[in-house]
Scaffold this motif. Structure first.
Motif, PDB file in Angstrom:
ATOM      1  N   ARG A 156      -6.629  -4.993  -8.223  1.00 40.84           N
ATOM      2  CA  ARG A 156      -5.313  -4.999  -7.571  1.00 40.84           C
ATOM      3  C   ARG A 156      -5.500  -5.120  -6.062  1.00 40.84           C
ATOM      4  NH1 ARG A 156      -2.333  -0.073 -10.964  1.00 40.84           N
ATOM      5  NH2 ARG A 156      -2.894  -0.893 -13.022  1.00 40.84           N
ATOM      6  N   VAL A 157      -4.746  -6.035  -5.463  1.00 41.86           N
ATOM      7  CA  VAL A 157      -4.838  -6.276  -4.022  1.00 41.86           C
ATOM      8  C   VAL A 157      -3.445  -6.094  -3.417  1.00 41.86           C
ATOM      9  CG1 VAL A 157      -5.444  -7.945  -2.223  1.00 41.86           C
ATOM     10  CG2 VAL A 157      -6.685  -7.984  -4.400  1.00 41.86           C
ATOM     11  N   PHE A 158      -3.369  -5.334  -2.314  1.00 39.72           N
ATOM     12  CA  PHE A 158      -2.093  -5.048  -1.653  1.00 39.72           C
ATOM     13  C   PHE A 158      -2.310  -5.032  -0.142  1.00 39.72           C
ATOM     14  CE2 PHE A 158       0.742  -2.199   0.541  1.00 39.72           C
ATOM     15  CZ  PHE A 158       1.988  -2.520   0.029  1.00 39.72           C
ATOM     16  N   PRO A 159      -1.380  -5.477   0.671  1.00 35.21           N
ATOM     17  CA  PRO A 159      -0.212  -6.274   0.353  1.00 35.21           C
ATOM     18  C   PRO A 159      -0.582  -7.752   0.348  1.00 35.21           C
ATOM     19  CG  PRO A 159      -0.197  -5.747   2.682  1.00 35.21           C
ATOM     20  CD  PRO A 159      -1.468  -5.180   2.117  1.00 35.21           C
ATOM     21  N   LEU A 160       0.405  -8.627   0.180  1.00 37.61           N
ATOM     22  CA  LEU A 160       0.128 -10.059   0.127  1.00 37.61           C
ATOM     23  C   LEU A 160       0.586 -10.741   1.408  1.00 37.61           C
ATOM     24  CD1 LEU A 160       1.181 -10.559  -3.607  1.00 37.61           C
ATOM     25  CD2 LEU A 160      -1.022  -9.837  -2.638  1.00 37.61           C
ATOM     26  N   VAL A 190       5.792  -3.355  -6.267  1.00 34.08           N
ATOM     27  CA  VAL A 190       5.397  -1.938  -6.217  1.00 34.08           C
ATOM     28  C   VAL A 190       6.457  -1.153  -5.454  1.00 34.08           C
ATOM     29  CG1 VAL A 190       2.927  -2.498  -6.298  1.00 34.08           C
ATOM     30  CG2 VAL A 190       4.053  -2.243  -4.079  1.00 34.08           C
ATOM     31  N   PRO A 191       6.513   0.175  -5.640  1.00 35.21           N
ATOM     32  CA  PRO A 191       7.571   0.946  -4.975  1.00 35.21           C
ATOM     33  C   PRO A 191       7.357   1.120  -3.471  1.00 35.21           C
ATOM     34  CG  PRO A 191       6.281   2.348  -6.473  1.00 35.21           C
ATOM     35  CD  PRO A 191       5.748   0.963  -6.615  1.00 35.21           C
ATOM     36  N   TYR A 192       6.132   0.947  -2.988  1.00 37.41           N
ATOM     37  CA  TYR A 192       5.826   1.200  -1.573  1.00 37.41           C
ATOM     38  C   TYR A 192       6.145  -0.030  -0.728  1.00 37.41           C
ATOM     39  CZ  TYR A 192       2.882   2.246   2.528  1.00 37.41           C
ATOM     40  OH  TYR A 192       2.411   2.466   3.794  1.00 37.41           O
ATOM     41  N   ASN A 199       6.001  -5.482  -0.492  1.00 33.59           N
ATOM     42  CA  ASN A 199       6.115  -4.580  -1.653  1.00 33.59           C
ATOM     43  C   ASN A 199       5.618  -5.263  -2.928  1.00 33.59           C
ATOM     44  OD1 ASN A 199       8.167  -6.404  -1.867  1.00 33.59           O
ATOM     45  ND2 ASN A 199       9.694  -4.927  -2.567  1.00 33.59           N
ATOM     46  N   GLU A 200       4.591  -6.105  -2.750  1.00 35.08           N
ATOM     47  CA  GLU A 200       4.014  -6.785  -3.923  1.00 35.08           C
ATOM     48  C   GLU A 200       2.496  -6.667  -3.873  1.00 35.08           C
ATOM     49  OE1 GLU A 200       7.055 -10.447  -4.819  1.00 35.08           O
ATOM     50  OE2 GLU A 200       5.545 -10.740  -3.269  1.00 35.08           O
TER      51      GLU A 200
END
Ligand SMILES: C[S@@+](CC[C@H](N)C(=O)[O-])C[C@H]1O[C@@H](n2cnc3c(N)ncnc32)[C@H](O)[C@@H]1O
Length: 206
Positions: A156-160, A190-192, A199-200
């Protein structure tokens, strides 16, 4: 940031480009198994502490100057952002010496990880890939994600988004390249959300 469920937190987790953040310290205290990797871990605790203090005012000033690019909801002001970051970094600094001894912090830099295939259930990477889009090539992003897929069953990678200035130009080409190599790449909400529009996350089964 990663929509982590209790099930996710019960597995073996690798946090890449983990930085001076408190995830490992806090998750370990709650019984999770986390390994964090980042080239900065070759420096000593005091060197990292000094660097954190040296960059504190810049962080607050940058956030103030670009206020409209952030969602001031959970964190209400640039000054509070600085305080929240400092508290997290303090937890990291207190945990770092013992974590190093226990092998919970390693110096691995993407795209080369020392771990065997499939060692982790989940590999995470926040605020490095896509964030540093101006410094890192599309090829680097693909190699880094493939390497995380090698050692983990899901990445999982955040953010984009880029650090400042909107969507990463690497996202579409990275998704195309991974798709062409038979990875099932998915964008999940995502909620954050602190960076406005951030938020993805990208989710890639390994
Ligand atoms: C902005 S910080 C992100 C820290 C943390 N993941 C977070 O979200 O707060 C980016 C981190 O990437 C690390 N880094 C730089 N080059 C790297 C590489 N090739 N592989 C892994 N981490 C790297 C830096 O040392 C830095 O700690």
């Amino acid at each position: 940031m990663f929509s982590l469920t209790p099930g996710d937190l019960s597995g073996n987790i690798l946090d890449c480009a983990a930085g001076p953040a408190s995830f490992n310290a806090e998750a370990t205290r709650q019984g999770s198994k986390v390994v964090s990797c980042d080239p900065i871990y070759r420096f000593g605790t005091e060197e990292i502490r000094a660097r954190i203090h040296a960059t504190f005012e810049t962080l607050v000033a940058n956030a103030s100057a670009r206020r409209e690019e952030f969602v001031w909801r959970d964190i209400e002001s640039p000054r509070q952002l600085g305080e929240v970051r400092m508290a997290a970094m303090q937890l990291f600094l207190e945990d770092f010496p013992q974590g190093l001894e226990q092998g919970r912090y390693t110096t691995d830099g993407l795209p080369n990880l020392r771990f065997e295939d499939g060692k982790f259930d989940l590999a995470l990477c926040s605020h490095f890939l896509f964030t540093y889009s101006d410094q890192l090539s599309t090829g680097f992003h693909v190699a880094a994600i493939e390497e995380m897929c090698r050692v983990a069953h899901e990445v999982r990678v955040f953010p984009l988004l880029k650090s400042y200035g909107g969507p990463s130009p690497h996202l579409d080409p990275v998704m195309d390249a991974l798709g062409a190599r038979d990875y099932r790449v998915e964008i999940r909400q995502v909620p954050y959300e602190f960076q406005r529009g951030g938020n993805e996350m990208l989710s890639v089964p390994g």
